[in-house]
Design a protein around this motif. Structure first.
Motif, short mmCIF file in Angstrom:
data_model
loop_
_atom_site.label_atom_id
_atom_site.label_comp_id
_atom_site.label_asym_id
_atom_site.label_seq_id
_atom_site.Cartn_x
_atom_site.Cartn_y
_atom_site.Cartn_z
N LYS A 30 -5.65 51.80 50.30
CA LYS A 30 -5.17 53.14 50.85
C LYS A 30 -6.29 54.13 51.41
O LYS A 30 -6.12 54.83 52.21
N ILE A 31 -7.54 53.51 51.33
CA ILE A 31 -8.80 54.05 51.65
C ILE A 31 -9.35 53.57 52.99
O ILE A 31 -10.05 54.11 53.59
N HIS A 32 -8.70 52.41 53.40
CA HIS A 32 -9.38 51.66 54.52
C HIS A 32 -8.53 51.90 55.82
O HIS A 32 -7.36 52.02 55.87
N SER A 53 -6.82 56.40 56.84
CA SER A 53 -6.29 56.36 55.61
C SER A 53 -5.56 57.50 55.66
O SER A 53 -4.31 57.56 54.60
N ASN A 54 -5.59 58.49 56.33
CA ASN A 54 -4.78 59.77 56.37
C ASN A 54 -3.71 59.82 57.12
O ASN A 54 -2.73 60.59 57.25
N GLY A 55 -3.24 58.68 57.95
CA GLY A 55 -2.28 58.21 58.52
C GLY A 55 -2.36 58.68 60.19
O GLY A 55 -1.62 58.32 61.00
N THR A 56 -3.45 59.15 60.50
CA THR A 56 -3.78 59.30 61.76
C THR A 56 -3.99 58.22 62.61
O THR A 56 -4.43 57.27 62.15
N THR A 57 -3.39 58.01 63.77
CA THR A 57 -3.20 56.78 64.72
C THR A 57 -3.68 56.96 65.95
O THR A 57 -3.81 58.17 66.63
N ASN A 58 -4.33 55.79 66.44
CA ASN A 58 -4.82 55.73 67.91
C ASN A 58 -4.22 54.39 68.57
O ASN A 58 -3.81 53.46 67.58
N SER A 62 -2.41 50.91 76.90
CA SER A 62 -1.49 49.89 77.21
C SER A 62 -0.39 49.82 76.19
O SER A 62 0.81 49.32 76.39
N ALA A 63 -0.75 50.41 75.06
CA ALA A 63 0.30 50.26 73.96
C ALA A 63 0.88 51.70 73.54
O ALA A 63 2.02 51.95 72.96
N LYS A 64 0.27 52.74 74.49
CA LYS A 64 0.90 54.14 74.00
C LYS A 64 2.42 53.88 74.55
O LYS A 64 2.83 53.87 75.53
N GLY A 65 3.22 54.59 73.69
CA GLY A 65 4.71 54.86 74.09
C GLY A 65 5.39 53.75 73.71
O GLY A 65 6.81 53.66 73.63
N ARG A 66 5.09 52.57 73.49
CA ARG A 66 5.85 51.51 73.36
C ARG A 66 5.43 50.84 71.89
O ARG A 66 6.13 50.18 71.23
N PHE A 67 4.16 50.98 71.34
CA PHE A 67 3.78 50.36 69.96
C PHE A 67 3.67 51.20 68.95
O PHE A 67 3.17 52.58 69.49
N THR A 68 4.04 51.08 67.75
CA THR A 68 3.83 52.04 66.54
C THR A 68 3.14 51.34 65.59
O THR A 68 3.77 50.44 64.94
N ILE A 69 1.96 51.80 64.93
CA ILE A 69 1.44 51.27 64.11
C ILE A 69 1.77 52.27 62.74
O ILE A 69 1.82 53.53 62.96
N SER A 70 2.08 51.47 61.53
CA SER A 70 2.26 52.23 60.25
C SER A 70 1.63 51.50 59.01
O SER A 70 1.35 50.28 59.36
N VAL A 78 -0.02 46.69 56.63
CA VAL A 78 0.29 47.38 57.86
C VAL A 78 1.12 46.82 58.59
O VAL A 78 1.07 45.54 58.81
N ARG A 79 1.70 47.58 59.57
CA ARG A 79 2.69 47.03 60.57
C ARG A 79 2.51 47.21 62.13
O ARG A 79 1.83 48.46 62.44
N LEU A 80 3.00 46.61 62.92
CA LEU A 80 2.85 47.04 64.31
C LEU A 80 4.16 46.87 64.87
O LEU A 80 4.65 45.71 65.07
N GLN A 81 4.93 47.87 65.15
CA GLN A 81 6.33 47.74 65.81
C GLN A 81 5.99 47.79 67.35
O GLN A 81 5.28 48.60 67.67
N MET A 82 6.51 46.57 67.94
CA MET A 82 6.23 46.42 69.54
C MET A 82 7.64 46.61 70.17
O MET A 82 8.44 45.80 70.05
N ASN A 83 7.69 47.52 71.04
CA ASN A 83 9.10 47.48 71.70
C ASN A 83 8.49 47.45 73.22
O ASN A 83 7.38 47.39 73.77
#
Length: 115
Positions: A30-32, A53-58, A62-70, A78-83
């Motif tokens: 949770k801290i990584h 760790s605080n949920g902020t994402t970068n 090429s991934a913006k708008g299509r991929f979501t990391i959670s 950790v997951r990567l949803q790729m659309n």
């Protein structure tokens, strides 16, 4: 011992979706900050997405708008949803984190997008 194990890669048609997962052990997850990288044949490994760790994402451009990391701290995952996948998303995808100033990598999972 830090261990990262990716899963979810597959062969998918252009325009399709995939969800990659990375299970982590050996760290206080949770801290990584957790990262997804990818490497296509003959190319350098590149950062795709990062979640702090605080949920902020970068995201890479090429991934913006299509991929979501959670992240799921309860499951150390950790997951990567790729659309809207494109041919150029074809690569081996790696999970990464740093622990005690040293990078750790999983073995990767292959994503192949066919048109």
């Amino acid at each position: 011992q830090v261990y990262l194990r990716e899963s979810g890669g597959d062969l998918v048609q252009a325009g399709g979706s995939l969800r990659l997962s990375c299970a982590a052990s050996g760290i206080n997850f949770k801290i990584h900050t957790m990262n997804w990288y990818r490497q296509a044949p003959g190319q350098q490994r590149e950062l795709v997405a990062r979640i702090f760790s605080n949920g902020t994402t970068n995201y890479a451009d090429s991934a913006k708008g299509r991929f979501t990391i959670s992240r799921d701290n309860a499951r150390n995952t950790v997951r990567l949803q790729m659309n809207s996948l494109k041919d150029e998303d074809t690569a081996r995808y790696y999970c990464n984190t740093n622990y005690k100033a040293r990078p750790y990598w999983g073995q990767g999972t292959q994503v192949t997008v066919s048109s």
